[in-house]
Design a protein around this motif. Sequence first.
Motif, PDB file in Angstrom:
ATOM      1  N   ALA A   2     -89.054 -77.601 106.120  1.00 41.38           N
ATOM      2  CA  ALA A   2     -89.791 -77.740 107.370  1.00 41.38           C
ATOM      3  C   ALA A   2     -89.838 -76.430 108.152  1.00 41.38           C
ATOM      4  CB  ALA A   2     -89.164 -78.825 108.235  1.00 41.38           C
ATOM      5  N   SER A   3     -88.908 -75.525 107.885  1.00 47.67           N
ATOM      6  CA  SER A   3     -88.822 -74.291 108.677  1.00 47.67           C
ATOM      7  C   SER A   3     -89.100 -73.033 107.856  1.00 47.67           C
ATOM      8  CB  SER A   3     -87.416 -74.172 109.289  1.00 47.67           C
ATOM      9  OG  SER A   3     -86.429 -74.119 108.273  1.00 47.67           O
ATOM     10  N   SER A   4     -89.478 -73.188 106.591  1.00 52.09           N
ATOM     11  CA  SER A   4     -89.665 -72.015 105.731  1.00 52.09           C
ATOM     12  C   SER A   4     -90.991 -72.092 104.989  1.00 52.09           C
ATOM     13  CB  SER A   4     -88.519 -71.912 104.711  1.00 52.09           C
ATOM     14  OG  SER A   4     -88.764 -70.850 103.807  1.00 52.09           O
ATOM     15  N   ALA A   5     -91.678 -70.949 104.968  1.00 52.00           N
ATOM     16  CA  ALA A   5     -92.902 -70.842 104.177  1.00 52.00           C
ATOM     17  C   ALA A   5     -92.627 -70.082 102.882  1.00 52.00           C
ATOM     18  CB  ALA A   5     -93.985 -70.127 104.983  1.00 52.00           C
ATOM     19  N   ASN A   6     -91.359 -69.783 102.624  1.00 49.50           N
ATOM     20  CA  ASN A   6     -90.988 -68.964 101.478  1.00 49.50           C
ATOM     21  C   ASN A   6     -90.773 -69.824 100.237  1.00 49.50           C
ATOM     22  OD1 ASN A   6     -90.552 -66.289 100.604  1.00 49.50           O
ATOM     23  ND2 ASN A   6     -88.362 -66.684 100.489  1.00 49.50           N
ATOM     24  N   VAL A   7     -91.834 -70.504  99.822  1.00 51.23           N
ATOM     25  CA  VAL A   7     -91.732 -71.421  98.690  1.00 51.23           C
ATOM     26  C   VAL A   7     -92.919 -71.221  97.760  1.00 51.23           C
ATOM     27  CG1 VAL A   7     -90.517 -73.155 100.072  1.00 51.23           C
ATOM     28  CG2 VAL A   7     -92.998 -73.274  99.837  1.00 51.23           C
ATOM     29  N   VAL A   8     -92.739 -71.661  96.526  1.00 54.23           N
ATOM     30  CA  VAL A   8     -93.835 -71.748  95.558  1.00 54.23           C
ATOM     31  C   VAL A   8     -94.188 -73.219  95.429  1.00 54.23           C
ATOM     32  CG1 VAL A   8     -94.572 -71.394  93.182  1.00 54.23           C
ATOM     33  CG2 VAL A   8     -93.124 -69.689  94.293  1.00 54.23           C
ATOM     34  N   THR A  13     -98.586 -70.099  84.357  1.00 58.45           N
ATOM     35  CA  THR A  13     -98.713 -68.906  83.519  1.00 58.45           C
ATOM     36  C   THR A  13     -98.369 -67.635  84.282  1.00 58.45           C
ATOM     37  OG1 THR A  13    -101.061 -68.729  84.092  1.00 58.45           O
ATOM     38  CG2 THR A  13    -100.495 -70.002  82.112  1.00 58.45           C
ATOM     39  N   ASN A  14     -97.941 -67.765  85.525  1.00 59.42           N
ATOM     40  CA  ASN A  14     -97.654 -66.598  86.342  1.00 59.42           C
ATOM     41  C   ASN A  14     -96.420 -66.824  87.206  1.00 59.42           C
ATOM     42  OD1 ASN A  14     -98.358 -63.990  86.919  1.00 59.42           O
ATOM     43  ND2 ASN A  14     -99.878 -64.505  88.467  1.00 59.42           N
ATOM     44  N   ALA A  15     -95.440 -67.540  86.671  1.00 65.21           N
ATOM     45  CA  ALA A  15     -94.273 -67.944  87.462  1.00 65.21           C
ATOM     46  C   ALA A  15     -93.488 -66.746  87.974  1.00 65.21           C
ATOM     47  CB  ALA A  15     -93.370 -68.851  86.628  1.00 65.21           C
ATOM     48  N   TYR A  16     -93.308 -65.729  87.131  1.00 68.22           N
ATOM     49  CA  TYR A  16     -92.506 -64.578  87.549  1.00 68.22           C
ATOM     50  C   TYR A  16     -93.135 -63.875  88.748  1.00 68.22           C
ATOM     51  CZ  TYR A  16     -89.804 -60.276  87.423  1.00 68.22           C
ATOM     52  OH  TYR A  16     -88.998 -59.225  87.769  1.00 68.22           O
ATOM     53  N   ASN A  17     -94.447 -63.682  88.721  1.00 61.62           N
ATOM     54  CA  ASN A  17     -95.116 -63.009  89.838  1.00 61.62           C
ATOM     55  C   ASN A  17     -94.961 -63.802  91.134  1.00 61.62           C
ATOM     56  OD1 ASN A  17     -95.903 -60.943  88.189  1.00 61.62           O
ATOM     57  ND2 ASN A  17     -98.030 -61.601  87.995  1.00 61.62           N
ATOM     58  N   ASP A  28     -89.284 -77.173  85.487  1.00 66.76           N
ATOM     59  CA  ASP A  28     -90.565 -76.693  84.965  1.00 66.76           C
ATOM     60  C   ASP A  28     -90.749 -75.211  85.272  1.00 66.76           C
ATOM     61  OD1 ASP A  28     -91.275 -79.147  83.932  1.00 66.76           O
ATOM     62  OD2 ASP A  28     -92.404 -79.760  85.711  1.00 66.76           O
ATOM     63  N   PHE A  29     -90.286 -74.780  86.446  1.00 66.81           N
ATOM     64  CA  PHE A  29     -90.399 -73.366  86.811  1.00 66.81           C
ATOM     65  C   PHE A  29     -89.514 -72.517  85.899  1.00 66.81           C
ATOM     66  CE2 PHE A  29     -90.011 -69.531  89.325  1.00 66.81           C
ATOM     67  CZ  PHE A  29     -91.247 -69.428  89.946  1.00 66.81           C
ATOM     68  N   ILE A  30     -88.297 -72.991  85.641  1.00 67.94           N
ATOM     69  CA  ILE A  30     -87.411 -72.272  84.705  1.00 67.94           C
ATOM     70  C   ILE A  30     -88.052 -72.167  83.329  1.00 67.94           C
ATOM     71  CG2 ILE A  30     -85.313 -72.627  83.314  1.00 67.94           C
ATOM     72  CD1 ILE A  30     -84.695 -71.162  85.798  1.00 67.94           C
ATOM     73  N   ALA A  31     -88.645 -73.264  82.874  1.00 71.62           N
ATOM     74  CA  ALA A  31     -89.300 -73.249  81.559  1.00 71.62           C
ATOM     75  C   ALA A  31     -90.419 -72.222  81.530  1.00 71.62           C
ATOM     76  CB  ALA A  31     -89.837 -74.640  81.230  1.00 71.62           C
ATOM     77  N   ALA A  32     -91.174 -72.117  82.615  1.00 70.02           N
ATOM     78  CA  ALA A  32     -92.263 -71.141  82.675  1.00 70.02           C
ATOM     79  C   ALA A  32     -91.719 -69.716  82.615  1.00 70.02           C
ATOM     80  CB  ALA A  32     -93.086 -71.350  83.941  1.00 70.02           C
ATOM     81  N   LEU A  33     -90.604 -69.465  83.284  1.00 71.58           N
ATOM     82  CA  LEU A  33     -89.987 -68.137  83.218  1.00 71.58           C
ATOM     83  C   LEU A  33     -89.508 -67.821  81.805  1.00 71.58           C
ATOM     84  CD1 LEU A  33     -87.848 -68.035  86.501  1.00 71.58           C
ATOM     85  CD2 LEU A  33     -89.907 -66.709  86.022  1.00 71.58           C
ATOM     86  N   GLU A  34     -88.901 -68.800  81.159  1.00 67.06           N
ATOM     87  CA  GLU A  34     -88.364 -68.579  79.818  1.00 67.06           C
ATOM     88  C   GLU A  34     -89.474 -68.353  78.789  1.00 67.06           C
ATOM     89  OE1 GLU A  34     -84.161 -71.014  79.843  1.00 67.06           O
ATOM     90  OE2 GLU A  34     -85.998 -72.155  79.541  1.00 67.06           O
ATOM     91  N   LYS A  35     -90.649 -68.887  79.054  1.00 71.84           N
ATOM     92  CA  LYS A  35     -91.774 -68.720  78.124  1.00 71.84           C
ATOM     93  C   LYS A  35     -92.534 -67.420  78.352  1.00 71.84           C
ATOM     94  CE  LYS A  35     -92.619 -73.694  77.686  1.00 71.84           C
ATOM     95  NZ  LYS A  35     -93.545 -74.816  78.014  1.00 71.84           N
ATOM     96  N   ASP A  36     -92.304 -66.779  79.475  1.00 73.73           N
ATOM     97  CA  ASP A  36     -93.021 -65.551  79.796  1.00 73.73           C
ATOM     98  C   ASP A  36     -92.589 -64.448  78.831  1.00 73.73           C
ATOM     99  OD1 ASP A  36     -93.819 -63.062  80.927  1.00 73.73           O
ATOM    100  OD2 ASP A  36     -94.036 -64.040  82.877  1.00 73.73           O
TER     101      ASP A  36
END
Length: 246
Positions: free
Chosen positions: A118-124, A131-135, A161-169
């Motif tokens: 509720a107090s942070s915009a620092n999210v994905v 296909t661009n998780a790291y960026n 799912d985010f971890i999986a995307a990083l591992e596939k990069d």
Amino acid sequence: MSVKSFIPSIWSAELLESFKDQAIIHYVTFPVPTQGGKYIINKFSDITVKDYEGSVVYDDLNTTSVEVPFDIAKYWAFQIGDVDKAQVNGDLRGPAVRSGGHGMAKKVDAVFMTKVLASSANVVEASDWETNAYNHFVVINRNLDKKDVPSTDRIALVSWDFIAALEKDPTYKASVHHDVLWNGLQTYKVNGVQIIPTNRLGENVEAMIVHKSAVAYGAQLDEMEALRLQDSFSDAVRGLINFGIT
């Protein structure tokens, strides 16, 4: 389990230990002192940098205490029938403690996630990031740099799912370092930030980075007792936890 053999101090200690191991909030906050149904935050005054003109003037380093009440209460209660006890081999305390700790962790983490999101915009958020998780991760990490947030003690909470995307990069796969802590918690490190995968992120959120100083948290187990139920042939255990998050 029997009311006669119930020792509150043992149950309380084991339940709190299990809870701490399973709650994400303990890994993304600094410990704060608790006292009498509240937790206390001590804040230092700013240190002034002056022009040197041959003499030195010392400022008093003052602290301000902020007391935050435990304004959230959760309880659990279960009963064990005499027939069930007779059919069960071994001690029921261990499984009950693990289950209770897991339930407490989910409830406390849910409140924590709600407050942080509720107090942070620092999210994905859930979008075209697969296909661009790291960026995406680099962007939210750099957002903290722009706000002068210290680079140490940053913790990222991400979906599996985010971890999986990083591992596939293919570009950054080699830089994803995986470790397992003594309690079984899996952690990673990417871009210099420790990452904890979790299923407890808010809806439509895939990753967020927080600094451990951003949230204060305290809790205490107020009641832990066993009793013989009058209306059934059963023993029961119940407990009450109070906590606050700010």
